[in-house]
Enzyme design. Structure first.
Site, PDB file in Angstrom:
ATOM      1  N   ASP A  11       4.817   2.360  -4.947  1.00 11.23           N
ATOM      2  CA  ASP A  11       4.277   0.995  -4.909  1.00 11.23           C
ATOM      3  C   ASP A  11       5.103   0.191  -5.903  1.00 11.23           C
ATOM      4  O   ASP A  11       5.151   0.525  -7.091  1.00 11.23           O
ATOM      5  CB  ASP A  11       2.801   0.985  -5.333  1.00 11.23           C
ATOM      6  CG  ASP A  11       1.912   1.629  -4.271  1.00 11.23           C
ATOM      7  OD1 ASP A  11       2.239   1.517  -3.086  1.00 11.23           O
ATOM      8  OD2 ASP A  11       0.895   2.241  -4.644  1.00 11.23           O
ATOM      9  N   ASP A 130      -5.420  -0.807   5.556  1.00  5.76           N
ATOM     10  CA  ASP A 130      -6.241  -0.643   4.352  1.00  5.76           C
ATOM     11  C   ASP A 130      -7.686  -0.859   4.778  1.00  5.76           C
ATOM     12  O   ASP A 130      -8.017  -1.897   5.360  1.00  5.76           O
ATOM     13  CB  ASP A 130      -5.847  -1.678   3.288  1.00  5.76           C
ATOM     14  CG  ASP A 130      -4.422  -1.458   2.782  1.00  5.76           C
ATOM     15  OD1 ASP A 130      -3.946  -0.309   2.836  1.00  5.76           O
ATOM     16  OD2 ASP A 130      -3.797  -2.443   2.333  1.00  5.76           O
TER      17      ASP A 130
END
Length: 250
Positions: A11, A130
């Site tokens: 990330d 998500d």
């Protein structure tokens, strides 16, 4: 039987690798190029790079950083974050990505999935979902987990498969960074809803969690970040353990 894949996830925020818990409390986890090189040496099967604030900050993925990482690695490389158009996808693929991951942009413009699949092939399109459990139902969130969409996760998974996605990267926001295990029940449901490969993400904390997700669901890969970045579970040891548990691993 297809062998299962172990995938570390970088990330990226401001050019650094970071990690949070439940999509917040972000902390630094090191230089992405150094980490990428280490993962190749450790035997990772693929690498995922997500520019986590690109969409929120309304800017493009860090193409230059993608290029630098791609030069250093020789394993499949998926890049996401800030990919809103076919030309954005083209730019990261030209920079060396093997696949692109789209999330918020796919919800906003589902035809983008189809456009990228037509141009580069279904295998190049990973739709990242998500999801969070809201009022008894798994729902889709966008903008780094900040915005509810009102779309049911199962419905969206079916829809993206129909539009040409080659793979789904499913992150349970409830499990993200908690190290309490993957969202096994949710993943069972998703895997029985779609026929394309599903990557499990969110919740890995022990080697047993990987064994459980591969034993109890049909996911084709398991993704993790902090436990790999901070050396809590070395990938070679994890693969060795999974082999002893009769899990077909690369």
């Amino acid at each position: 039987m297809l062998k299962k894949r172990i995938i570390p996830c970088l990330d990226i925020k401001d050019g650094r690798t970071v990690k949070g818990v439940n999509f917040v409390d972000i902390r630094d986890a090191g230089d992405p190029i150094e980490l990428a090189k280490r993962y190749v040496q450790d035997g990772a099967d693929e690498l995922v790079f997500l520019d986590i604030t690109a969409t929120l900050e309304k800017r493009k993925t860090l193409v230059e950083l993608v290029e630098r990482i791609a030069k250093e690695i020789n394993i499949p490389f998926t890049v996401g974050g800030g990919i809103n158009t076919l030309s954005d996808a083209k730019a990261v693929i030209q920079a060396g990505a093997d696949k692109v991951s789209i999330n918020s942009a796919a919800v906003k413009n589902p035809q983008l999935i189809n456009e990228i699949a037509r141009e580069f092939g279904n295998q190049c399109v990973v739709v990242a979902i998500d999801t969070n459990f809201v009022d008894g139902e798994w729902m889709v969130f966008v903008h780094g987990g900040k915005t509810p969409t009102g779309i049911k996760t199962m419905d969206w998974a079916k829809q993206v498969e129909g539009l040409g996605a080659g793979e789904i990267l499913l992150t349970s926001m409830q499990h993200d960074g908690t190290k309490n295990g993957f969202a096994v029940e949710l993943l069972q449901q998703i895997c029985s809803t779609v026929t394309i490969p599903v990557i499990a993400s969110g919740g890995a904390g022990t080697m047993t969690h990987f064994k459980d997700v591969f034993d109890k669901t049909k996911v084709s890969a398991a993704l993790a970040a902090s436990i790999f970045h901070f050396g809590e579970i070395p990938i070679p040891q994890l693969k060795q353990y999974l082999k002893t548990q009769q899990i077909p691993i690369r």
